[in-house]
Design an enzyme around this catalytic site. Sequence first.
Site, PDB file in Angstrom:
ATOM      1  N   GLU A 129       0.783  -1.246   0.079  1.00 16.75           N
ATOM      2  CA  GLU A 129       0.081   0.069  -0.028  1.00 16.75           C
ATOM      3  C   GLU A 129       1.055   1.123   0.131  1.00 16.75           C
ATOM      4  N   ASN A 170      10.726  10.282  -4.400  1.00 15.91           N
ATOM      5  CA  ASN A 170       9.503  10.266  -5.281  1.00 15.91           C
ATOM      6  C   ASN A 170       9.700  10.074  -6.815  1.00 15.91           C
ATOM      7  N   ASN A 171       8.934   9.119  -7.271  1.00 12.79           N
ATOM      8  CA  ASN A 171       8.837   8.758  -8.730  1.00 12.79           C
ATOM      9  C   ASN A 171       7.800   9.358  -9.383  1.00 12.79           C
ATOM     10  N   LYS A 217       6.335   0.846   6.237  1.00 11.07           N
ATOM     11  CA  LYS A 217       7.556   0.602   5.402  1.00 11.07           C
ATOM     12  C   LYS A 217       8.857   0.381   6.001  1.00 11.07           C
ATOM     13  N   THR A 248      11.385   3.244   0.710  1.00 11.88           N
ATOM     14  CA  THR A 248      11.206   4.602   0.331  1.00 11.88           C
ATOM     15  C   THR A 248      12.058   5.394   1.012  1.00 11.88           C
ATOM     16  N   ASP A 249      12.218   6.729   0.641  1.00  9.45           N
ATOM     17  CA  ASP A 249      13.070   7.671   1.758  1.00  9.45           C
ATOM     18  C   ASP A 249      12.440   8.338   2.662  1.00  9.45           C
ATOM     19  N   GLU A 250      10.878   7.840   2.444  1.00  9.54           N
ATOM     20  CA  GLU A 250      10.054   8.669   3.764  1.00  9.54           C
ATOM     21  C   GLU A 250      10.488   7.997   5.045  1.00  9.54           C
ATOM     22  N   TYR A 259      -1.967  21.111  -0.562  1.00 10.67           N
ATOM     23  CA  TYR A 259      -1.800  20.984   0.663  1.00 10.67           C
ATOM     24  C   TYR A 259      -0.879  22.186   1.155  1.00 10.67           C
ATOM     25  N   TYR A 298       2.079   5.041   6.733  1.00 10.51           N
ATOM     26  CA  TYR A 298       2.639   4.459   5.527  1.00 10.51           C
ATOM     27  C   TYR A 298       4.424   4.216   5.999  1.00 10.51           C
ATOM     28  N   ASN A 320       6.296  21.734  -4.019  1.00 10.45           N
ATOM     29  CA  ASN A 320       5.148  21.233  -4.502  1.00 10.45           C
ATOM     30  C   ASN A 320       4.491  22.416  -5.655  1.00 10.45           C
ATOM     31  N   GLY A 347       0.471  15.638   9.645  1.00  2.94           N
ATOM     32  CA  GLY A 347       1.987  15.223   9.688  1.00  2.94           C
ATOM     33  C   GLY A 347       2.886  15.242   8.436  1.00  2.94           C
ATOM     34  N   HIS A 348       2.418  16.292   7.621  1.00  2.00           N
ATOM     35  CA  HIS A 348       3.078  16.573   6.252  1.00  2.00           C
ATOM     36  C   HIS A 348       4.388  16.842   6.422  1.00  2.00           C
ATOM     37  N   ASP A 370      -3.850  21.277   4.977  1.00  2.00           N
ATOM     38  CA  ASP A 370      -2.279  20.518   4.976  1.00  2.00           C
ATOM     39  C   ASP A 370      -2.645  18.896   5.315  1.00  2.00           C
TER      40      ASP A 370
HETATM   41  P1  NAD Z   1       1.459   1.299  -6.414  1.00  5.40           P
HETATM   42  O1  NAD Z   1       0.706   1.575  -5.330  1.00  5.40           O
HETATM   43  O2  NAD Z   1       1.073   1.894  -7.681  1.00  5.40           O
HETATM   44  O3  NAD Z   1       1.309  -0.152  -6.438  1.00  5.40           O
HETATM   45  C1  NAD Z   1       1.334  -1.187  -5.641  1.00  5.40           C
HETATM   46  C2  NAD Z   1       1.005  -2.695  -6.181  1.00  5.40           C
HETATM   47  O4  NAD Z   1       1.158  -3.542  -5.417  1.00  5.40           O
HETATM   48  C3  NAD Z   1      -0.519  -2.492  -6.916  1.00  5.40           C
HETATM   49  O5  NAD Z   1      -0.306  -3.526  -8.196  1.00  5.40           O
HETATM   50  C4  NAD Z   1      -1.177  -3.540  -5.788  1.00  5.40           C
HETATM   51  O6  NAD Z   1      -2.156  -4.400  -6.733  1.00  5.40           O
HETATM   52  C5  NAD Z   1      -0.114  -4.550  -5.269  1.00  5.40           C
HETATM   53  N1  NAD Z   1      -0.538  -4.862  -4.059  1.00  5.40           N
HETATM   54  C6  NAD Z   1      -0.802  -4.069  -2.814  1.00  5.40           C
HETATM   55  N2  NAD Z   1      -1.155  -4.861  -1.979  1.00  5.40           N
HETATM   56  C7  NAD Z   1      -0.860  -6.007  -2.202  1.00  5.40           C
HETATM   57  C8  NAD Z   1      -1.071  -7.531  -1.588  1.00  5.40           C
HETATM   58  N3  NAD Z   1      -1.458  -7.379  -0.395  1.00  5.40           N
HETATM   59  N4  NAD Z   1      -0.546  -8.677  -2.137  1.00  5.40           N
HETATM   60  C9  NAD Z   1      -0.095  -8.555  -3.492  1.00  5.40           C
HETATM   61  N5  NAD Z   1      -0.095  -7.323  -4.326  1.00  5.40           N
HETATM   62  C10 NAD Z   1      -0.612  -6.182  -3.572  1.00  5.40           C
HETATM   63  O7  NAD Z   1       2.927   1.591  -5.834  1.00  5.40           O
HETATM   64  P2  NAD Z   1       4.145   2.087  -6.492  1.00  5.40           P
HETATM   65  O8  NAD Z   1       4.068   3.570  -6.492  1.00  5.40           O
HETATM   66  O9  NAD Z   1       4.461   1.397  -7.763  1.00  5.40           O
HETATM   67  O10 NAD Z   1       5.124   1.560  -5.295  1.00  5.40           O
HETATM   68  C11 NAD Z   1       5.828   0.383  -5.509  1.00  5.40           C
HETATM   69  C12 NAD Z   1       6.759   0.111  -4.454  1.00  5.40           C
HETATM   70  O11 NAD Z   1       7.852   1.076  -4.275  1.00  5.40           O
HETATM   71  C13 NAD Z   1       6.144   0.342  -2.702  1.00  5.40           C
HETATM   72  O12 NAD Z   1       6.748  -0.787  -2.005  1.00  5.40           O
HETATM   73  C14 NAD Z   1       6.545   1.604  -2.651  1.00  5.40           C
HETATM   74  O13 NAD Z   1       6.801   1.737  -1.227  1.00  5.40           O
HETATM   75  C15 NAD Z   1       7.838   1.817  -3.040  1.00  5.40           C
HETATM   76  N6  NAD Z   1       8.076   3.023  -3.495  1.00  5.40           N
HETATM   77  C16 NAD Z   1       7.364   3.995  -4.223  1.00  5.40           C
HETATM   78  C17 NAD Z   1       7.768   5.209  -4.601  1.00  5.40           C
HETATM   79  C18 NAD Z   1       7.063   6.167  -5.564  1.00  5.40           C
HETATM   80  O14 NAD Z   1       7.289   7.539  -5.500  1.00  5.40           O
HETATM   81  N7  NAD Z   1       5.896   5.849  -5.999  1.00  5.40           N
HETATM   82  C19 NAD Z   1       8.867   5.695  -4.064  1.00  5.40           C
HETATM   83  C20 NAD Z   1       9.737   5.032  -3.489  1.00  5.40           C
HETATM   84  C21 NAD Z   1       9.427   3.693  -2.913  1.00  5.40           C
HETATM   85  O1  DAU Z   2       9.193   9.759  -1.260  1.00  4.17           O
HETATM   86  C1  DAU Z   2       8.775   8.462  -1.728  1.00  4.17           C
HETATM   87  C2  DAU Z   2       7.345   8.486  -1.660  1.00  4.17           C
HETATM   88  O2  DAU Z   2       6.570   9.326  -2.699  1.00  4.17           O
HETATM   89  C3  DAU Z   2       6.686   7.078  -1.875  1.00  4.17           C
HETATM   90  O3  DAU Z   2       7.244   6.168  -0.606  1.00  4.17           O
HETATM   91  C4  DAU Z   2       5.223   6.940  -1.883  1.00  4.17           C
HETATM   92  O4  DAU Z   2       4.644   5.672  -2.236  1.00  4.17           O
HETATM   93  C5  DAU Z   2       4.534   8.045  -2.838  1.00  4.17           C
HETATM   94  O5  DAU Z   2       3.341   7.945  -2.815  1.00  4.17           O
HETATM   95  C6  DAU Z   2       5.299   9.296  -2.523  1.00  4.17           C
HETATM   96  O6  DAU Z   2       4.828   9.947  -1.294  1.00  4.17           O
HETATM   97  P1  DAU Z   2       4.392  11.491  -1.207  1.00  4.17           P
HETATM   98  O7  DAU Z   2       3.384  11.722  -0.172  1.00  4.17           O
HETATM   99  O8  DAU Z   2       5.638  12.396  -1.441  1.00  4.17           O
HETATM  100  O9  DAU Z   2       3.649  11.787  -2.738  1.00  4.17           O
HETATM  101  P2  DAU Z   2       2.110  12.393  -3.223  1.00  4.17           P
HETATM  102  O10 DAU Z   2       2.256  12.314  -4.658  1.00  4.17           O
HETATM  103  O11 DAU Z   2       1.074  11.854  -2.541  1.00  4.17           O
HETATM  104  O12 DAU Z   2       2.390  13.765  -2.830  1.00  4.17           O
HETATM  105  C7  DAU Z   2       3.545  14.663  -3.393  1.00  4.17           C
HETATM  106  C8  DAU Z   2       3.548  16.033  -2.498  1.00  4.17           C
HETATM  107  O13 DAU Z   2       2.453  16.772  -3.144  1.00  4.17           O
HETATM  108  C9  DAU Z   2       3.136  15.936  -1.012  1.00  4.17           C
HETATM  109  O14 DAU Z   2       4.193  17.100  -0.298  1.00  4.17           O
HETATM  110  C10 DAU Z   2       1.901  15.874  -0.700  1.00  4.17           C
HETATM  111  C11 DAU Z   2       1.381  17.046  -1.886  1.00  4.17           C
HETATM  112  N1  DAU Z   2       0.214  16.992  -2.444  1.00  4.17           N
HETATM  113  C12 DAU Z   2      -0.352  15.589  -2.830  1.00  4.17           C
HETATM  114  C13 DAU Z   2      -1.397  15.354  -3.524  1.00  4.17           C
HETATM  115  C14 DAU Z   2      -2.031  13.953  -3.551  1.00  4.17           C
HETATM  116  C15 DAU Z   2      -0.871  17.858  -2.656  1.00  4.17           C
HETATM  117  O15 DAU Z   2      -0.554  19.110  -2.071  1.00  4.17           O
HETATM  118  N2  DAU Z   2      -2.027  17.853  -2.984  1.00  4.17           N
HETATM  119  C16 DAU Z   2      -2.584  16.556  -3.424  1.00  4.17           C
HETATM  120  O16 DAU Z   2      -3.614  16.324  -3.834  1.00  4.17           O
END
Ligand code: NAD
Ligand code: DAU
Length: 379
Positions: A87, A214-215, A189, A136-138, A242, A185, A284, A318-319, A315
């Site tokens: 998640e 962040n990707n 992690k 994640t870096d979080e 936010y 979250y 942002n 805990g942002h 906001d």
């Molecule tokens: P995402 O939410 O897009 O995808 C998560 C995937 O995991 C989905 O396909 C979902 O169906 C699957 N999944 C969730 N619960 C599951 C379960 N119980 N069993 C099997 N599959 C399940 O996530 P993402 O953004 O692609 O992130 C992928 C990984 O990378 C995560 O572990 C996340 O913590 C990490 N990560 C994400 C980012 C980012 O910016 N998105 C950055 C750093 C690390």
């Molecule tokens: O840093 C890596 C993380 O980056 C990953 O581990 C997480 O899975 C991924 O979701 C992401 O987390 P963030 O919380 O940084 O990403 P998000 O896109 O939710 O938000 C990016 C920034 O934008 C954050 O400071 C919150 C802000 N934001 C986000 C949303 C969705 C807004 O201001 N408005 C919004 O509606």
Amino acid sequence: MAKRNIVITGGAGFIGSHVVRLFVNKYPEYNIINLDKLTYAGNLANLKDIEDKPNYKFVKMDICDFEAFYELMQREKVDGIIHLAAESHVDRSIKDPFTFARTNVMGTLSLLQAAKLYWESLPEKYRGKRFYHISTDEVYGALEMTHPEGVEPPFTTAASSSEHHLAYGTEFFYETTKYNPHSPYSASKASSDHFVRAYHDTYGMPTVVTNCSNNYGPYQFPEKLIPLFINNIRHRKPLPVYGKGENVRDWLYVVDHARAIDLIFHEGKIAETYNIGGFNEWKNIDIIRVLIRTVDRLLGNPEGYSDELITYVTDRAGHDLRYAIDSSKLQKELGWEPSLQFEEGIEKTVRWYLENQPWLDNITSGQYESYYNEMYKNK
Ligand code: NAD
Ligand code: DAU
């Protein structure tokens, strides 16, 4: 290249689908098993282009299902696991922390224990095996916005060889930075990272952990900032910023993360941690202005047309103020560096979402409708 049987968990999600695509195309001799529960975030449409390849297989499974995964390990003779299933959305973790503990902590533990039992039952034990956990870096918490006297941020720092490196502070996340997660979250992690390292230290499992920033890029679920805002700009919906929009994130193009995962899976040292990041910090509000400018230009709207959509909202609880990864260990030891500059990556990304409206429509209507409307009725 030797034949390998590799499970990629979460391969139907955003980053996972890029990793699956890269491995399936680059390693025809590998057997790639995409294991995914297909939660709201999992979407097999992300993998249409490779679904018929002979070295690819999809298995619908919950990572918490220990018995089923243990059976799959034996049946497929799995020797490598790249674990991305999780998640992943902070806002959802604030509303529903239990689901995050279940999937991210118990799910990871379940995979580890099944892998341990299977690998320890083999004559060669852990030789040639690998459990790679994507984090994640979080987990490191949040950084301050500090700057040297007389220097206004963003400023160039010496932390990276990249001339494009701009920072909003003098501190960075290193592999040695103490964990200090703030959201449910990131707490989940962090806990899963500890379990992975414990399996190395206690049982000798060959593990590796990476912590990425962040990707952004194609196929990201439109609950996350960049795809949500591109979609809202296109449909002239409010852009919910936010707080004051002052928070800083370090953005990396998703394909560069997938390239790093490939490199580390094959060449990373056992029991090591590698930080992955773009040396690419943005406030942002600045990124939102880039998105507005780019979408308006590509749609032929006059400059400034969508500025009025910016809506400051309450906001996030805990942002975290600022994330900034120092990825110089990965750059120096394994020679990785991002292939795309941000300007190029964001242009490609905006174009992709505008050209793939049916992909977005499928999520924001139809099968996803009830979930999406429930979560996003106020956005
Ligand atoms: P995402 O939410 O897009 O995808 C998560 C995937 O995991 C989905 O396909 C979902 O169906 C699957 N999944 C969730 N619960 C599951 C379960 N119980 N069993 C099997 N599959 C399940 O996530 P993402 O953004 O692609 O992130 C992928 C990984 O990378 C995560 O572990 C996340 O913590 C990490 N990560 C994400 C980012 C980012 O910016 N998105 C950055 C750093 C690390
Ligand atoms: O840093 C890596 C993380 O980056 C990953 O581990 C997480 O899975 C991924 O979701 C992401 O987390 P963030 O919380 O940084 O990403 P998000 O896109 O939710 O938000 C990016 C920034 O934008 C954050 O400071 C919150 C802000 N934001 C986000 C949303 C969705 C807004 O201001 N408005 C919004 O509606």
